[in-house]
Structure formats: structure tokens, C-alpha cells
Design a protein around this motif. Structure first.
Motif, PDB file in Angstrom:
ATOM      1  N   ASP A 290       0.816  -1.214   0.000  1.00  9.89           N
ATOM      2  CA  ASP A 290       0.000   0.000   0.000  1.00  9.89           C
ATOM      3  C   ASP A 290       0.852   1.267   0.000  1.00  9.89           C
ATOM      4  N   VAL A 291       2.052   1.176   0.564  1.00  9.42           N
ATOM      5  CA  VAL A 291       2.953   2.321   0.690  1.00  9.42           C
ATOM      6  C   VAL A 291       4.287   1.967   0.048  1.00  9.42           C
ATOM      7  N   GLN A 292       4.771   2.858  -0.805  1.00 13.57           N
ATOM      8  CA  GLN A 292       6.020   2.598  -1.530  1.00 13.57           C
ATOM      9  C   GLN A 292       7.188   3.445  -1.039  1.00 13.57           C
ATOM     10  N   GLY A 293       6.924   4.387  -0.141  1.00 10.47           N
ATOM     11  CA  GLY A 293       8.004   5.232   0.342  1.00 10.47           C
ATOM     12  C   GLY A 293       7.676   5.836   1.689  1.00 10.47           C
ATOM     13  N   LEU A 294       8.717   6.149   2.466  1.00  9.48           N
ATOM     14  CA  LEU A 294       8.556   6.748   3.784  1.00  9.48           C
ATOM     15  C   LEU A 294       9.434   7.982   3.904  1.00  9.48           C
ATOM     16  N   ARG A 295       8.848   9.024   4.452  1.00  4.86           N
ATOM     17  CA  ARG A 295       9.594  10.240   4.788  1.00  4.86           C
ATOM     18  C   ARG A 295       9.673  10.284   6.306  1.00  4.86           C
ATOM     19  N   VAL A 296      10.870  10.350   6.862  1.00  2.00           N
ATOM     20  CA  VAL A 296      11.080  10.280   8.306  1.00  2.00           C
ATOM     21  C   VAL A 296      11.261  11.677   8.871  1.00  2.00           C
ATOM     22  N   ASP A 297      10.374  12.052   9.771  1.00  3.25           N
ATOM     23  CA  ASP A 297      10.424  13.369  10.397  1.00  3.25           C
ATOM     24  C   ASP A 297      11.489  13.418  11.487  1.00  3.25           C
TER      25      ASP A 297
ATOM     26  N   GLU B  42      15.863  -2.167   6.789  1.00  2.00           N
ATOM     27  CA  GLU B  42      15.779  -3.632   6.815  1.00  2.00           C
ATOM     28  C   GLU B  42      14.334  -4.112   6.885  1.00  2.00           C
ATOM     29  N   ARG B  43      13.536  -3.415   7.686  1.00  2.00           N
ATOM     30  CA  ARG B  43      12.158  -3.846   7.893  1.00  2.00           C
ATOM     31  C   ARG B  43      11.225  -3.410   6.772  1.00  2.00           C
ATOM     32  N   ALA B  44      11.509  -2.246   6.186  1.00  2.00           N
ATOM     33  CA  ALA B  44      10.596  -1.704   5.173  1.00  2.00           C
ATOM     34  C   ALA B  44      11.000  -2.093   3.760  1.00  2.00           C
ATOM     35  N   GLY B  45      12.292  -1.948   3.460  1.00  2.00           N
ATOM     36  CA  GLY B  45      12.747  -2.287   2.115  1.00  2.00           C
ATOM     37  C   GLY B  45      12.183  -1.412   1.027  1.00  2.00           C
ATOM     38  N   CYS B  46      11.815  -0.173   1.364  1.00  2.00           N
ATOM     39  CA  CYS B  46      11.242   0.738   0.370  1.00  2.00           C
ATOM     40  C   CYS B  46      12.086   2.004   0.295  1.00  2.00           C
ATOM     41  N   TRP B  47      11.644   2.948  -0.529  1.00  2.00           N
ATOM     42  CA  TRP B  47      12.327   4.239  -0.667  1.00  2.00           C
ATOM     43  C   TRP B  47      12.163   5.022   0.634  1.00  2.00           C
ATOM     44  N   ILE B  48      13.273   5.500   1.187  1.00  2.00           N
ATOM     45  CA  ILE B  48      13.252   6.230   2.456  1.00  2.00           C
ATOM     46  C   ILE B  48      14.059   7.507   2.321  1.00  2.00           C
ATOM     47  N   VAL B  49      13.473   8.632   2.737  1.00  2.00           N
ATOM     48  CA  VAL B  49      14.195   9.898   2.809  1.00  2.00           C
ATOM     49  C   VAL B  49      14.058  10.459   4.212  1.00  2.00           C
ATOM     50  N   LEU B  50      15.087  11.166   4.651  1.00  2.00           N
ATOM     51  CA  LEU B  50      15.139  11.701   6.003  1.00  2.00           C
ATOM     52  C   LEU B  50      15.039  13.216   5.990  1.00  2.00           C
ATOM     53  N   GLU B  51      14.239  13.756   6.892  1.00  2.00           N
ATOM     54  CA  GLU B  51      14.178  15.204   7.053  1.00  2.00           C
ATOM     55  C   GLU B  51      15.419  15.641   7.838  1.00  2.00           C
ATOM     56  N   LYS B  52      16.529  15.595   7.144  1.00  2.00           N
ATOM     57  CA  LYS B  52      17.815  15.936   7.740  1.00  2.00           C
ATOM     58  C   LYS B  52      18.284  17.263   7.165  1.00  2.00           C
ATOM     59  N   ILE B  53      18.521  18.235   8.041  1.00  2.00           N
ATOM     60  CA  ILE B  53      19.005  19.540   7.604  1.00  2.00           C
ATOM     61  C   ILE B  53      20.526  19.497   7.534  1.00  2.00           C
ATOM     62  N   LEU B  54      21.068  19.724   6.347  1.00  2.00           N
ATOM     63  CA  LEU B  54      22.510  19.736   6.142  1.00  2.00           C
ATOM     64  C   LEU B  54      23.008  21.173   6.044  1.00  2.00           C
TER      65      LEU B  54
ATOM     66  N   SER C 163      26.890   5.618   5.118  1.00  2.00           N
ATOM     67  CA  SER C 163      26.576   4.329   5.729  1.00  2.00           C
ATOM     68  C   SER C 163      25.084   4.150   6.001  1.00  2.00           C
ATOM     69  N   TRP C 164      24.320   5.212   5.872  1.00  2.00           N
ATOM     70  CA  TRP C 164      22.890   5.106   6.132  1.00  2.00           C
ATOM     71  C   TRP C 164      22.180   4.589   4.884  1.00  2.00           C
ATOM     72  N   PRO C 165      21.418   3.522   4.972  1.00  2.00           N
ATOM     73  CA  PRO C 165      20.779   2.923   3.794  1.00  2.00           C
ATOM     74  C   PRO C 165      19.483   3.637   3.413  1.00  2.00           C
ATOM     75  N   VAL C 166      19.618   4.914   3.113  1.00  2.00           N
ATOM     76  CA  VAL C 166      18.467   5.721   2.717  1.00  2.00           C
ATOM     77  C   VAL C 166      18.773   6.399   1.386  1.00  2.00           C
ATOM     78  N   ALA C 167      17.712   6.919   0.735  1.00  2.00           N
ATOM     79  CA  ALA C 167      17.890   7.566  -0.565  1.00  2.00           C
ATOM     80  C   ALA C 167      18.502   8.953  -0.439  1.00  2.00           C
ATOM     81  N   GLY C 168      18.356   9.580   0.735  1.00  2.00           N
ATOM     82  CA  GLY C 168      18.891  10.913   0.927  1.00  2.00           C
ATOM     83  C   GLY C 168      18.010  11.739   1.829  1.00  2.00           C
ATOM     84  N   THR C 169      18.095  13.048   1.689  1.00  2.00           N
ATOM     85  CA  THR C 169      17.317  13.965   2.515  1.00  2.00           C
ATOM     86  C   THR C 169      16.012  14.340   1.813  1.00  2.00           C
TER      87      THR C 169
END
Length: 754
Positions: free
Chosen positions: A227-234, A251-263, A272-278
Motif C-alpha cells: 500500500d505504501v512505496q516510500g517513507l519520509r522520516v520526520d 531492513e524492515r521496510a525495504g522501500c524508498w526512504i528519505v530523512l528530514e535531515k538539515i545539512l 553508511s545510512w541505507p536511505v535515498a537521501g534527505t
């Protein structure tokens, strides 16, 4: 797999799952790859944003509940759209304890609660800052088996209720696992971790496997069921171990993940973080900055200085961070200092506070981010030699156990101090040129050189090709189109500075930083009514914390600020002058807005379109940017475009919609075009006024600095061999910018036939 693009919608009771399903066909027609929603787990009743989750185990009933969610998913599947969901792992809402079953149980049973370890609680009894004053303890009552304070209800621990309705409420209160206290005590005394300084959002310990499982089970079920293909982490910086969390989630989701990370500029996300980016604030700074003329820095600085506005950003930022460590986040500083052993407690507290101020980034990720940690330690050691013993003790203890409680809390808190001190304080005080005062921005760097822009895009394509990019979000201080207009002022520094001096002398706000912010806001968001502008300026004044704050109000000043918009707009001569300058920057602002949007949508990364911004959008900071979107208007304009209409660049915003749908449809239909990155150079008298790049068989071209553009004359792009067609106009392109940009200030060239 990453979506082709996303379209952010703000879910709320007035716009729930059925409403999102109803616009899904429009989004598909627009070319969008995924509906990207704000949080949809159950929040506090009536929530208009969803970040105050009280029950992570079910879909928000006010949006339509599980049935509505399933219906939305079914509709998206019919149309070939993905669903990306915003999740909030850092905190839960505790404003209404009865709505949060876990928190209620903790208050009722204290450390014996099965959920006591779910929340980041320092000690019991838990301090709950809800009383108008400590004297209000006399207003407590026992009703229906609960302890009450006006409309607020709290549980009573078994065996402590006394004689029921005849019980002395104050005595019952003293026997509980919590204490109700004056709300003003929160900053210095609170004993649970919060989201920033928001006492109604309590920190959650997702670093514990059982807490991760409990808070993520429902969302992970949606992902597992397709039902969900991607997650945005606040707000991942609030977590004890952001890197570990990212790995567990991936590991648990196996989908596209982006982080609300301010650079910060120059800072890199850990490889080393297995995410697509910010979520794209870094891209926002780059794209918007390339349209700002750096030559305007000196006159804008002189205007600010002459009006009494601070012009040393680094000094101001330090002052604002120091303010936060001694006021709203003093409890967090105290909690960290209590963990430092072997030194004077007050020295430890000062050392911790100064370390929070000194961080060059939002947080270091030890041991990986040791360089940023070392830089902060050295800065404090040099600036405050009298704290050398405390600084050394702090440094030694953190390095000895970089995953221990002391190191963890320092890292969690540094991001809070930086965000509250910089984004929510300094950005409202440093009003020299507010078009640069954006989340992830660097207001002391006046614009982004073209070469720097290209280098950043090439790096994104090489290292983070599936990171999200954005120009407007629910958290931006002002919309992309307001920023595009403000960029025009940087091409008119003399005209702007002279106007502001005249206007200030006639009807200025007495607090200088707010005054300069107000005139820029009025121009950037024009036309804007007095109510919207008053609401914005009230928030800006309280965030700046110069004359008034959210806690300590200067009622007289606030009343003057509230009256200012009506006074300006009601003065015929003054409002006419403002209107004249606003109209002067409108058309160049449209040019900048189209250029920004094209570069973002066609450039490396996965572009997001914030709700409604496919047309002109002159929104300000939330809640102004959560206003209703007129999708009927957008549908009608899209239908006209599909009928072959080539819209003029005018106040309808149809030209922007044309750019958005053209690029998004190409991303959908010809994804092979959106790989690789190479700057395209221009030659001729106006070469500095164009920024262009090539992907693979596609070239994006945008005008910059349109006011000072003398005409394209002999200016040409160095196009690769072959046939190129502008997808926006359908015309062949030969490289001469006079012809290429005759209809629009942007072009999107496709090799072969568009």
C-alpha cells in the motif's frame, strides 16, 4: 524503487482520504509519480497537521480511518500512482492524556507501567506543565475517578483515590506518579524529553526494539502489503541513534526512504545510512540561491545597519542559541550536565550550554562525526578557558562511550538548540535579506554562484540520485514564489533600500528587525490582506523574541504590530508606493519562479511539488501554507493546456503549470532522459544571465537576473550535435537564446522529437 516524482498534500479533518482520492486523477494527469502525504496515523483530535500522533497503531479516523485509507490506496493503484507517507518516530502527543493510551497508563502506573520505557522520562513523578500558576493547585478536583483541572483530566493510581468525591484533591495529587505545575516551569525543570520545546510532544525511545516494533507495526504492515512505496522520516536528529534507526527501518521496510535531515552547507549525509537521501532543503538552498545577485550584498547590509538591524550573522546566531540554552531548553542542558562527573555542576552546565552553541552542524553522529564534535569542543575550550576542566571532562566521557547516555543526549539536544536558535529565532532577527532565511539555508552567504550550483547538482547525481528535492515544504518560512520575488529585490538594491527608508520614516514598526522583515514580506506576498499579514507578523515577532515571546508577552507591542498592516494598507499614498514596487518585481519574479521550478524538476533527485505550487503560490510560514488549494481551478487550466494552449506568463500561473506538467510527464514517460549531469555553457554578452544543464538527451535552460538582462543579443548555448526541440513550445532549438527564450524565460530541450 524511488517514485518518479512526488506531490505533497497536507492531510487534515477537512481534507481526508476521500479528498485525496478525489484529486488522484488530477495528479496522474499532471504527471506525478506518487502522492506524498503528511502523517496519517491517529493524532490529537482535530489536528490540522498530523505530527501530534497519539495512536500509531491505526489510521486517523478523522481522515476516514482504515476504510478510507484502503479506498485511497485502491484509487492510487488504479491510476498507477505510488503512496509516500510521512512518519514521526521521535515523539508522541500528550496534550490530552486520555487520547494517548500509553501515556495515560504511564501517568496512572508510573515506573510500573508497561509503557514507562516507551517514553524518554528522566524521573518520576513526571512534571506536567499545565497549571496557570502553581497556586492553581487549589483548582484541582476529583471527578468520575479522575483528577481534573478545569477541562483537563488525569488518571488516579489504584489505591490512591482516597474517599472518592469527598477526597482532598491536593492530597490525591501528591500521591500520583505525576505533578501538575505552572506551565512556565517547563523550560528549566521538565523531566521528559520533548520535541524541541513543545511540552505537549513527549520523546519516544524508538532505539528500543520493542518500542520500534510497537510504533512502526502498522506503517510497516502498509508497506509489506504494497500500500505504501516510500517513507519520509520526520526529525531523525531527535533520535538516540539516527543511523541505527535508518538501518533498522530500511531492513524492515525495504522501500524508498528519505530523512528530514538539515545539512549545513558543505555537510554530507552519511554514506553508511541505507536511505535515498534527505527531503531536499539542501537542494532548495542551491536552486533558489542561484537566482540571487550577490552584488546586492553591500547595499542590503548597509540598509540593515542603518536601520539598527544586526548584520553579523554568526554573532547573532550564537546569541540566539545561547538564549535557547538558558530559557526554553534549559531543562535539557541541566539533564546533560547532571551526567558529567568530577567537576563543579555549574561549570558542567555552562560547558554543555556553550557546546550546544558551538556546534558547526545540527548534530554530530559519533563516532562517525568525530570531526564536528572535535571542532565544537575546541571552540568552547578556546572561548572559555575558565571552563577547560569541565570541557575536558565532558569530552573525555563522551569519547569513552560514544553510544552512552551522555553522548546520546548531547547529540539529541544539539539539533534542538541549533533548530530553535537558528531557524526559529535568528532567521526572524537577521532580516537583512529574508529571501535567504530558509530552513537549510545560509543567510550570510548572499546567493549561490553558478559554478557552485552545478557542482552541487553533479554531486547529487553521482551520490544521491534518488534523494528528494524541494522548493516549498510545510516547514519553509515562505513559499518558493515569495522567494523568487524577493530575489528580484537583489537586482534593485538602490530602489528597494530608498523605498524602505522612506516607508520606515513614515510608518515603520518600532522594532527594527521586524520592521525590515515586514516590508520585505509585504512586497514578497503582495497582494496580501491585513489579517494574513498580521497573523504572520505576530508569529514572526514571537519567534524573534526581541520585544515579545510566546511565553512573555508585550501586549502593547503586539497590538501595535497587529495594527500595522491595516495602517499601511489604509494609507493611500504609502500603499500606492508599495503596490508600485510590488508590481515592478512581479514579472521578474515570475521569471525566477519558472527558472527555479524547471531546475528543480529537471535536475538530479526526486522532485517534490508542494500542494498548490504548480500555480503561483505566495504563502508564508505555517499555518499560512496549509490553506485550502483550489484544485478545480488547476484542473480547468490543465485541461486547457492539454488542448494545445500555450499560456502567457501572467497572473493566472498557467505558465508554471505548463512547466510542471511538461517535466513531470517526461519523467513519467521518458525516465531515461533524467540521468547524468553536465553543465551547458553559454557564450555572448548575456552569458551570466543563463544557467543550463544537460541530463541524457535533455537540456534545461533558465534565465537568471532578469531585471538587469540587457537582451540576449549574441548569447548562445553550446548545444551538443543533433536535433533539439523545446518541449514547452514544440519549436526547434538552434542555440541562440533570443529565439529560444522568446516565449518563456525557460526552455526544456529534448533530443530528437519532444
Amino acid at each position: 524503487m524511488a517514485p518518479r516524482s512526488t506531490y505533497r498534500v497536507q492531510m487534515r479533518p477537512a481534507f481526508g482520504f476521500p479528498d485525496a482520492a478525489a484529486i488522484a486523477d488530477y495528479l496522474a494527469d499532471l504527471g506525478v509519480g506518487a502522492l506524498y502525504s503528511s502523517p496519517i496515523l491517529t493524532p490529537t483530535a482535530g489536528s490540522t497537521h498530523g505530527y501530534d500522533v497519539v495512536d500509531p497503531t491505526r489510521a486517523n479516523p478523522e481522515l476516514g480511518g482504515e476504510d478510507g485509507r484502503r479506498a485511497l490506496v485502491a484509487r492510487l493503484r488504479e491510476l498507477g500512482l505510488d503512496l509516500v507517507v510521512d512518519i514521526v518516530p521521535n515523539h508522541m502527543a500528550v496534550e490530552v492524556p486520555s487520547q494517548n493510551a500509553w501515556w495515560w497508563d504511564v501517568l496512572e502506573h508510573g515506573p510500573d507501567s508497561a509503557y514507562a520505557g516507551y517514553f524518554d522520562i528522566e524521573s518520576f513523578p513526571v512534571l506536567l506543565p499545565v497549571l496557570g500558576s502553581d497556586d492553581d493547585i487549589t483548582e484541582l478536583a476529583v471527578k468520575d475517578g479522575k483528577l481534573t483541572y478545569y477541562e483537563h483530566e488525569f488518571p488516579i493510581a489504584p489505591g490512591t483515590e482516597g474517599d472518592g468525591v469527598d477526597a482532598d484533591a491536593r492530597e490525591v495529587h501528591e500521591r500520583q506518579h505525576y505533578r501538575l505545575v505552572d506551565w512556565r516551569r517547563a523550560g528549566a525543570e521538565l523531566n521528559y524529553r520533548r520535541f524541541f520545546d513543545v511540552t505537549t510532544l513527549a520523546g519516544v525511545r524508538v532505539e528500543k526494539p520493542e518500542v520500534f516494533d510497537a510504533t512502526h507495526a502498522e506503517v510497516l504492515r502498509w508497506v509489506a502489503e504494497g500500500d505504501v512505496q516510500g517513507l519520509r522520516v520526520d526529525h531523525p536528529d531527535g533520535l538516540a541513534d539516527p543511523g541505527g534507526y535508518a538501518k533498522r527501518l530500511a531492513e524492515r521496510a525495504g522501500c524508498w526512504i528519505v530523512l528530514e535531515k538539515i545539512l549545513e552547507p558543505g555537510e554530507k549525509l552519511s554514506d553508511s545510512w541505507p536511505v535515498a537521501g534527505t527531503t531536499g532543503y539542501d537542494a532548495l538552498r542551491e536552486v533558489c540561491g542561484v537566482f540571487v545577485d550577490p552584488a546586492a550584498e553591500a547595499p542590503f547590509t548597509e540598509l540593515a545597519r542603518s536601520l539598527g538591524v544586526p548584520t553579523d550573522f554568526e554573532l547573532l546566531r550564537e546569541e540566539c542559541r545561547q538564549l535557547i540554552t538558558t530559557t526554553s531548553l534549559a531543562a535539557e542542558v541541566r539533564r546533560i550536565a547532571d551526567l558529567v562527573t568530577g567537576v563543579d555542576p555549574m561549570d558542567a552546565r555552562r560547558a554543555v550550554a556553550e557546546l550546544m552553541v558551538a556546534f558547526p552542524v545540527y548534530r554530530s553522529y559519533l563516532p562517525e562525526g568525530e570531526a564536528n564534535w572535535a571542532a565544537a569542543i575546541e571552540r568552547v575550550r578556546t572561548a572559555w578557558p575558565e571552563l577547560s576542566e569541565a570541557v575536558a571532562a565532558l569530552d573525555t566521557q563522551v569519547r569513552a562511550d560514544p553510544t552512552g547516555e551522555l553522548a546520546t543526549r548531547v547529540q539529541q539536544t544539539s539539533g534542538m538548540v541549533v533548530a530553535k536558535g537558528t531557524e526559529d529565532t535568528a532567521f526572524y532577527r537577521y532580516s537583512r535579506f529574508v529571501g535567504l532565511n530558509e530552513v537549510g539555508g545560509s543567510p550570510d552567504h548572499f546567493g549561490v554562484p553558478v559554478a557552485e550550483f552545478h557542482a552541487a547538482q553533479a554531486e547529487r547525481e553521482a551520490k544521491w540520485p534518488e534523494a528528494m528535492t524541494a522548493l516549498s515544504t510545510h516547514d519553509t518560512k515562505r513559499s518558493e514564489d515569495v522567494r523568487a520575488r524577493l530575489a528580484v529585490l537583489a537586482e534593485l538594491p538602490d530602489e528597494f533600500t530608498a523605498a524602505v527608508r522612506r516607508w520606515t520614516e513614515k510608518l515603520g514598526i518600532e522594532e527594527p528587525t521586524l520592521n525590515l522583515l515586514a516590508w520585505q514580506t509585504l512586497l514578497g506576498a503582495w497582494p496580501i490582506g491585513p489579517d494574513r499579514l498580521s497573523a504572520y507578523l505576530d508569529k514572526a515577532a514571537k519567534e524573534a523574541k526581541v520585544r515579545t515571546t510566546w511565553v512573555d508577552h508585550d501586549e502593547e507591542f503586539e497590538a501595535a504590530v497587529q495594527a500595522w498592516p491595516a495602517a499601511v494598507l489604509g494609507d493611500p499614498e504609502l500603499s500606492a508606493e508599495v503596490r508600485t514596487l510590488a508590481e515592478r518585481i512581479t514579472a521578474p519574479g515570475w521569471s525566477n519562479a519558472l527558472g527555479q521550478k524547471l531546475l528543480q524538476l529537471a535536475g538530479p533527485g526526486i522532485p517534490d511539488v508542494y500542494q498548490g505550487t504548480e500555480l503561483w503560490d505566495l504563502s508564508l510560514v505555517d499555518p499560512d501554507n496549509r490553506r485550502d488549494v483550489d484544485f478545480a481551478e488547476r484542473r480547468a487550466l490543465l485541461a486547457r493546456l492539454d488542448g494545445g494552449w500555450l499560456p502567457p506568463v501572467d497572473d493566472t500561473g498557467a505558465a508554471k503549470l505548463h512547466v510542471v506538467r511538461t517535466v513531470l510527464r517526461l519523467r513519467r514517460d521518458r525516465p531515461e532522459l533524467f540521468t547524468g549531469y553536465r553543465p551547458v555553457t553559454a557564450t555572448g554578452t548575456a552569458a551570466e544571465h543563463v544557467v543550463a544543464f544537460e541530463r541524457t538527451g535533455l537540456i534545461a535552460v533558465a534565465t537568471r537576473l532578469p531585471v538587469s538582462l540587457p537582451g540576449w543579443g549574441d548569447t548562445r548555448l553550446d548545444l551538443p550535435d543533433g536535433e533539439w526541440t523545446d518541449a514547452l513550445t514544440g519549436r526547434r532549438a538552434e542555440g541562440g537564446l533570443t529565439d529560444l527564450l522568446s516565449d518563456y524565460p525557460v526552455a526544456l530541450l529534448v533530443g530528437g522529437q519532444a
